[in-house]
Design an enzyme around this catalytic site. Structure first.
Site, mmCIF file in Angstrom:
data_model
loop_
_atom_site.group_PDB
_atom_site.id
_atom_site.type_symbol
_atom_site.label_atom_id
_atom_site.label_comp_id
_atom_site.label_asym_id
_atom_site.label_seq_id
_atom_site.Cartn_x
_atom_site.Cartn_y
_atom_site.Cartn_z
ATOM 1 C CD GLU A 1 -2.797 1.064 2.465
ATOM 2 O OE1 GLU A 1 -3.509 0.047 2.563
ATOM 3 O OE2 GLU A 1 -2.838 2.010 3.272
ATOM 4 C CG ASP B 1 -10.940 7.932 9.709
ATOM 5 O OD1 ASP B 1 -11.678 7.085 10.257
ATOM 6 O OD2 ASP B 1 -9.741 7.753 9.481
ATOM 7 C CG PHE C 1 0.886 4.218 12.819
ATOM 8 C CD1 PHE C 1 -0.029 4.769 11.940
ATOM 9 C CD2 PHE C 1 2.225 4.330 12.527
ATOM 10 C CE1 PHE C 1 0.384 5.415 10.787
ATOM 11 C CE2 PHE C 1 2.656 4.982 11.380
ATOM 12 C CZ PHE C 1 1.733 5.527 10.509
ATOM 13 C CG HIS D 1 -2.592 -4.838 1.982
ATOM 14 N ND1 HIS D 1 -2.502 -4.631 0.624
ATOM 15 C CD2 HIS D 1 -2.859 -3.616 2.530
ATOM 16 C CE1 HIS D 1 -2.726 -3.356 0.341
ATOM 17 N NE2 HIS D 1 -2.941 -2.723 1.485
HETATM 18 P P1 FAD Z 1 -17.815 1.185 7.558
HETATM 19 O O1 FAD Z 1 -17.667 -0.213 7.113
HETATM 20 O O2 FAD Z 1 -18.941 1.975 7.027
HETATM 21 O O3 FAD Z 1 -17.864 1.173 9.147
HETATM 22 C C1 FAD Z 1 -17.763 2.392 9.906
HETATM 23 C C2 FAD Z 1 -18.422 2.195 11.269
HETATM 24 O O4 FAD Z 1 -19.844 2.109 11.098
HETATM 25 C C3 FAD Z 1 -18.018 0.912 11.994
HETATM 26 O O5 FAD Z 1 -17.983 1.188 13.354
HETATM 27 C C4 FAD Z 1 -19.137 -0.063 11.664
HETATM 28 O O6 FAD Z 1 -19.293 -1.048 12.677
HETATM 29 C C5 FAD Z 1 -20.343 0.872 11.595
HETATM 30 N N1 FAD Z 1 -21.365 0.424 10.636
HETATM 31 C C6 FAD Z 1 -21.191 0.072 9.351
HETATM 32 N N2 FAD Z 1 -22.381 -0.218 8.772
HETATM 33 C C7 FAD Z 1 -23.326 -0.011 9.719
HETATM 34 C C8 FAD Z 1 -24.745 -0.118 9.732
HETATM 35 N N3 FAD Z 1 -25.433 -0.491 8.641
HETATM 36 N N4 FAD Z 1 -25.402 0.193 10.897
HETATM 37 C C9 FAD Z 1 -24.716 0.587 11.993
HETATM 38 N N5 FAD Z 1 -23.366 0.678 12.041
HETATM 39 C C10 FAD Z 1 -22.684 0.391 10.906
HETATM 40 N N6 FAD Z 1 -9.328 5.896 5.221
HETATM 41 C C11 FAD Z 1 -9.141 6.861 4.304
HETATM 42 O O7 FAD Z 1 -9.588 7.993 4.515
HETATM 43 N N7 FAD Z 1 -8.466 6.618 3.140
HETATM 44 C C12 FAD Z 1 -7.965 5.393 2.841
HETATM 45 O O8 FAD Z 1 -7.370 5.202 1.782
HETATM 46 C C13 FAD Z 1 -8.144 4.342 3.784
HETATM 47 N N8 FAD Z 1 -7.684 3.095 3.551
HETATM 48 C C14 FAD Z 1 -7.933 2.091 4.452
HETATM 49 C C15 FAD Z 1 -7.483 0.796 4.166
HETATM 50 C C16 FAD Z 1 -7.713 -0.254 5.054
HETATM 51 C C17 FAD Z 1 -7.228 -1.643 4.715
HETATM 52 C C18 FAD Z 1 -8.389 0.000 6.288
HETATM 53 C C19 FAD Z 1 -8.615 -1.101 7.275
HETATM 54 C C20 FAD Z 1 -8.835 1.291 6.582
HETATM 55 C C21 FAD Z 1 -8.627 2.349 5.677
HETATM 56 N N9 FAD Z 1 -9.080 3.648 5.928
HETATM 57 C C22 FAD Z 1 -8.859 4.636 5.000
HETATM 58 C C23 FAD Z 1 -9.728 3.988 7.196
HETATM 59 C C24 FAD Z 1 -11.270 3.958 7.154
HETATM 60 O O9 FAD Z 1 -11.754 4.928 6.251
HETATM 61 C C25 FAD Z 1 -11.772 4.257 8.563
HETATM 62 O O10 FAD Z 1 -11.419 3.217 9.437
HETATM 63 C C26 FAD Z 1 -13.248 4.635 8.690
HETATM 64 O O11 FAD Z 1 -13.448 5.138 10.004
HETATM 65 C C27 FAD Z 1 -14.218 3.461 8.502
HETATM 66 O O12 FAD Z 1 -14.257 3.066 7.207
HETATM 67 P P2 FAD Z 1 -15.007 1.681 6.811
HETATM 68 O O13 FAD Z 1 -14.956 1.601 5.357
HETATM 69 O O14 FAD Z 1 -14.496 0.566 7.607
HETATM 70 O O15 FAD Z 1 -16.503 2.049 7.292
#
Ligand code: FAD
Length: 284
Positions: A17, A109, A216, A266
């Site tokens: 990444e 975020d 981190f 990864h």
């Molecule tokens: P979601 O899957 O939507 O989850 C977010 C929160 O909402 C969780 O607490 C989940 O339990 C809750 N939730 C989800 N669906 C529901 C529902 N239907 N009802 C109630 N609660 C729900 N961030 C960046 O800005 N840029 C990046 O490039 C980036 N790359 C990443 C790569 C990886 C491998 C990982 C693990 C994280 C990355 N992130 C990145 C961070 C990520 O954007 C954050 O962790 C963000 O806070 C959550 O994103 P998510 O896609 O997991 O969200």
């Protein structure tokens, strides 16, 4: 090639990444790093994104250039929290034009609310995954959290959200970094019990500075085993010893993950190649 296809092969996948550089000088450095790591034959590389500003377009452009110039398979990260549905459609079309077939569908975020539109059209990554699936043509990944997403009330509700993501179109999961493999193996077991059947790739980051350790672990709410904390503290002022210590720990961690059944690793490279190269050499 789509990552879903890569993951069907009977071998482990290795991926790296990177984040989009801010300056022309950083861009040159990044290209050198990617070229250097290309010699290791990664299955794919990924380019991160940001919820605000122009980063989505920089991610798209960089993904396309790396794919075309270096011939690497690329996954573009795409966050939805700062975008309208029309913008997401436009970004997806640009990715397609650049030949990018893999997208990591993320919410992004929301703690830094500044710069986000007041009326948001997306709440969760599952909604983005559903839209990307409807647009078609992408292999869609999603994020997973072996130590639970910091906002989730408990692991059970976070796993419900993960299941919803896969039902919406997520075909593989890449995890948040962690330093204790028990979290990953427990997570996979619980995810399977919750009905999540897609491959779950562990994310691994070697700690190469004392500052990273503080940043981190706080930023991602992940726990650090005492042995690693003590080692990083011990070698804080000695760069070479710290690198060797981190590479040893991460090599053990990666080896144990693969031996325990992880479909690949990864690497969070932080746009550097040295540690990742050494680790791959050790585990291959
Ligand atoms: P979601 O899957 O939507 O989850 C977010 C929160 O909402 C969780 O607490 C989940 O339990 C809750 N939730 C989800 N669906 C529901 C529902 N239907 N009802 C109630 N609660 C729900 N961030 C960046 O800005 N840029 C990046 O490039 C980036 N790359 C990443 C790569 C990886 C491998 C990982 C693990 C994280 C990355 N992130 C990145 C961070 C990520 O954007 C954050 O962790 C963000 O806070 C959550 O994103 P998510 O896609 O997991 O969200």
């Amino acid at each position: 090639m789509k990552i879903t296809e890569l993951l069907k092969r009977p071998r482990k996948t290795f991926s790296f990444e990177f984040y989009p550089p801010k300056t022309a000088q950083d861009a040159e450095k990044l290209f050198e790093t990617v070229k250097d790591l290309r010699s290791l034959g990664p299955d794919f590389i990924s380019i991160t994104n940001s919820s605000t500003g122009s980063t989505p377009y920089r991610t798209v452009a960089l993904s396309g250039v790396i794919k075309e110039k270096l011939g690497l398979e690329v996954m573009a990260h795409l966050t939805c929290v700062g975008h309208s549905r029309d913008e997401i459609r436009a970004i997806a079309e640009r990715l397609k034009t650049m030949g990018i077939e893999n997208v990591l569908a993320l919410r992004g975020d929301i703690h830094n609310i500044e710069g986000l539109p007041p009326k948001r059209e997306y709440r969760y990554a599952s909604e983005l995954a559903a839209d990307l699936k409807a647009i078609g043509g992408f292999s869609i990944g999603g994020a997973g959290y072996p130590e639970k997403h910091p906002e989730a009330a408990d692991m059970a509700s976070d796993l419900d959200a993960l299941k919803a993501k896969t039902a919406a179109g997520v075909e593989f999961v890449i995890t948040q970094l962690f330093f204790d493999n028990r979290f990953y193996f427990d997570y996979v077991e619980k995810a399977r019990a919750a009905g999540v059947t897609v491959p779950i790739l562990p994310g691994l980051m070697p700690l190469t500075s004392y500052k990273q350790l503080q940043n981190f672990t706080r930023m991602f709410s992940v726990r650090l085993p005492d042995e690693i904390r003590e080692g990083v503290e011990k070698y804080a002022a000695d760069k070479d010893s710290l690198l060797k210590f981190s590479v040893d720990c991460a090599s053990r961690q990666a080896g144990d993950l693969l031996a325990g059944g992880a479909p690949g690793v990864h690497f969070y490279t932080l746009n550097r190649s040295k540690a990742t190269k050494e680790i791959l050499k050790n585990i291959r």
